[in-house]
Design an enzyme around this catalytic site. Sequence first.
Site, PDB file in Angstrom:
ATOM      1  N   THR A  48     -38.523   5.307  20.953  1.00  0.00           N
ATOM      2  CA  THR A  48     -38.618   5.455  19.500  1.00  0.00           C
ATOM      3  C   THR A  48     -37.548   6.404  18.981  1.00  0.00           C
ATOM      4  O   THR A  48     -36.800   6.077  18.051  1.00  0.00           O
ATOM      5  CB  THR A  48     -40.008   5.979  19.118  1.00  0.00           C
ATOM      6  OG1 THR A  48     -41.001   5.091  19.633  1.00  0.00           O
ATOM      7  CG2 THR A  48     -40.152   6.057  17.604  1.00  0.00           C
ATOM      8  N   TYR A 111     -45.406  -7.400  17.284  1.00  0.00           N
ATOM      9  CA  TYR A 111     -45.319  -8.105  15.998  1.00  0.00           C
ATOM     10  C   TYR A 111     -46.676  -8.660  15.582  1.00  0.00           C
ATOM     11  O   TYR A 111     -47.132  -8.448  14.454  1.00  0.00           O
ATOM     12  CB  TYR A 111     -44.278  -9.224  16.059  1.00  0.00           C
ATOM     13  CG  TYR A 111     -44.162  -9.966  14.744  1.00  0.00           C
ATOM     14  CD1 TYR A 111     -43.473  -9.394  13.673  1.00  0.00           C
ATOM     15  CD2 TYR A 111     -44.768 -11.206  14.558  1.00  0.00           C
ATOM     16  CE1 TYR A 111     -43.382 -10.051  12.459  1.00  0.00           C
ATOM     17  CE2 TYR A 111     -44.683 -11.862  13.346  1.00  0.00           C
ATOM     18  CZ  TYR A 111     -43.987 -11.283  12.298  1.00  0.00           C
ATOM     19  OH  TYR A 111     -43.904 -11.922  11.097  1.00  0.00           O
ATOM     20  N   TYR A 140     -46.470   2.119  27.037  1.00  0.00           N
ATOM     21  CA  TYR A 140     -46.148   2.982  25.904  1.00  0.00           C
ATOM     22  C   TYR A 140     -47.261   2.857  24.873  1.00  0.00           C
ATOM     23  O   TYR A 140     -47.315   1.906  24.109  1.00  0.00           O
ATOM     24  CB  TYR A 140     -44.801   2.578  25.319  1.00  0.00           C
ATOM     25  CG  TYR A 140     -44.198   3.565  24.330  1.00  0.00           C
ATOM     26  CD1 TYR A 140     -44.821   4.778  24.016  1.00  0.00           C
ATOM     27  CD2 TYR A 140     -42.982   3.281  23.731  1.00  0.00           C
ATOM     28  CE1 TYR A 140     -44.256   5.668  23.120  1.00  0.00           C
ATOM     29  CE2 TYR A 140     -42.402   4.171  22.829  1.00  0.00           C
ATOM     30  CZ  TYR A 140     -43.034   5.354  22.526  1.00  0.00           C
ATOM     31  OH  TYR A 140     -42.472   6.233  21.630  1.00  0.00           O
ATOM     32  N   LYS A 170     -47.035   6.660  28.710  1.00  0.00           N
ATOM     33  CA  LYS A 170     -46.685   7.690  27.745  1.00  0.00           C
ATOM     34  C   LYS A 170     -47.648   7.546  26.579  1.00  0.00           C
ATOM     35  O   LYS A 170     -47.684   6.496  25.926  1.00  0.00           O
ATOM     36  CB  LYS A 170     -45.247   7.553  27.238  1.00  0.00           C
ATOM     37  CG  LYS A 170     -44.918   8.585  26.156  1.00  0.00           C
ATOM     38  CD  LYS A 170     -43.533   8.383  25.541  1.00  0.00           C
ATOM     39  CE  LYS A 170     -43.307   9.390  24.411  1.00  0.00           C
ATOM     40  NZ  LYS A 170     -41.989   9.212  23.749  1.00  0.00           N
TER      41      LYS A 170
END
Length: 312
Positions: A48, A111, A140, A170
């Site tokens: 990110t 999405y 993630y 994470k």
Amino acid sequence: MKDALFGGINAAALTAMTADYTPDLDRYAAHCNWLLANGCNGLGILGTTGEANSFGFEERKQILEGIIARGVPATKLMPGTGCASLADTVELTKHAKAQGCRGVLVLPPFYYKAPSDDGLFAYFSEVVNRVGGGIAIYLYHFPQQSAVPFSLDLIGRLLKAFPGQIKGVKDSSGDYANMKAMIDNFAKDGFEVYSGSDEFVQKILAEGGAGCITAAGNVNARFGAIVYKHRTGPEADAAQAVLNATRKAATASPLIPGLREIIARSTGDSAWRNIRPPHLPLSAEAGQKAWDNMQAAGALPLPGLSMKAAAE
């Protein structure tokens, strides 16, 4: 946690760009090597903070290859490879494996919203089976950004189906109870839990987590290294206090432009303000506020970097 592949302090590294928004590989490799010399055990790249989803498929390959060619050790890198497309996720993961990376950080397909656990299990099963062995998959968990969380049930299913290949997570949710539940349920199986929030570093290490992968690591990793080394005691406690303060300072401004501003001023290199739309550089007023907040947090000056731009 012993023997974690990326155990310790990992910065979610900013990606350097030129004025026309192309990847600046020389500048980026230099930043990565500086991070590794100043407290980082490893680097989360193209996540990110690294603006991965602002880069095209081939650009992401170019970035990874380029910084490795410029001396950044592949074994220290955890590239983000998660895409909305199954085919792109597989190809980027295979590419990372071919470059010598030991693990990748994989967003869920983001999405289509509210996929079932069965659908996510099918997706990650295809990723693992098509990529094959030889590289660890880290999940993630960032529901505020992806809107697609990983449930404990799903993680348990994936670990049972793909032991040793689904290697860790994470957790950028900011929900420490969720991180602790992952540790309690899965750390015994070697599942590595990394916090995306600096304020949890000392706590997660004490309770069996592997460390952190954080945006503020671009400026505070040397304090994280103290916590990782000492864990407890006055020195570790003082360093954790700086981690807490720098996290607060980093999130008081738009995170990515704010961190770019700190690096630009610390290096005297305005190119660090280059950022792809829809992100924008901070205004002069906002940039000064970000600088003042980080200075008050105790992270500045950054060792080995020029301070000549502090008045810009």
